[in-house]
Design a protein around this motif. Sequence first.
Motif, mmCIF file in Angstrom:
data_model
loop_
_atom_site.group_PDB
_atom_site.id
_atom_site.type_symbol
_atom_site.label_atom_id
_atom_site.label_comp_id
_atom_site.label_asym_id
_atom_site.label_seq_id
_atom_site.Cartn_x
_atom_site.Cartn_y
_atom_site.Cartn_z
ATOM 1 N N TYR A 30 1.015 -1.227 0.016
ATOM 2 C CA TYR A 30 0.253 0.003 0.119
ATOM 3 C C TYR A 30 1.031 1.201 0.067
ATOM 4 N N SER A 40 -3.857 3.139 -4.179
ATOM 5 C CA SER A 40 -3.934 1.759 -3.606
ATOM 6 C C SER A 40 -5.280 1.250 -3.493
ATOM 7 N N LEU A 45 -3.581 -3.313 -5.832
ATOM 8 C CA LEU A 45 -2.964 -4.234 -4.816
ATOM 9 C C LEU A 45 -2.937 -5.546 -5.465
ATOM 10 N N LEU A 96 -8.202 -3.000 3.123
ATOM 11 C CA LEU A 96 -8.644 -1.410 2.629
ATOM 12 C C LEU A 96 -9.804 -0.915 3.530
#
Length: 99
Positions: A30, A40, A45, A96
């Motif tokens: 990240y 990101s 990712l 996330l």
Amino acid sequence: MTLPDEAKQNLEEAIDDWLLRFDEIAESEYEFLKRIGIESTLESLLSYTAGILDSIVGGYIHAHYDRGMTEEEDAELIELLSAKIPEFKRKFKAFLSEE
């Protein structure tokens, strides 16, 4: 020609290690992407992760056989990675949502 056993073993070990240390590695990914100006997101990712895993196998074959991957090896790698992507996707979504 299929992937050499040692290349598959290296890939499986890398995936297992990655999943065991997921939060630490995800944070590193990240921050790296952020530092080079890439947002990101889930897709960035996942792409970054797939690229690293692909490089592990491709680098092994290049170093040990002095060649690139064959179409058959590439197809086998794609199959192996495709089986793990849902788990990575689930973990990245959770990561996330914590950010």
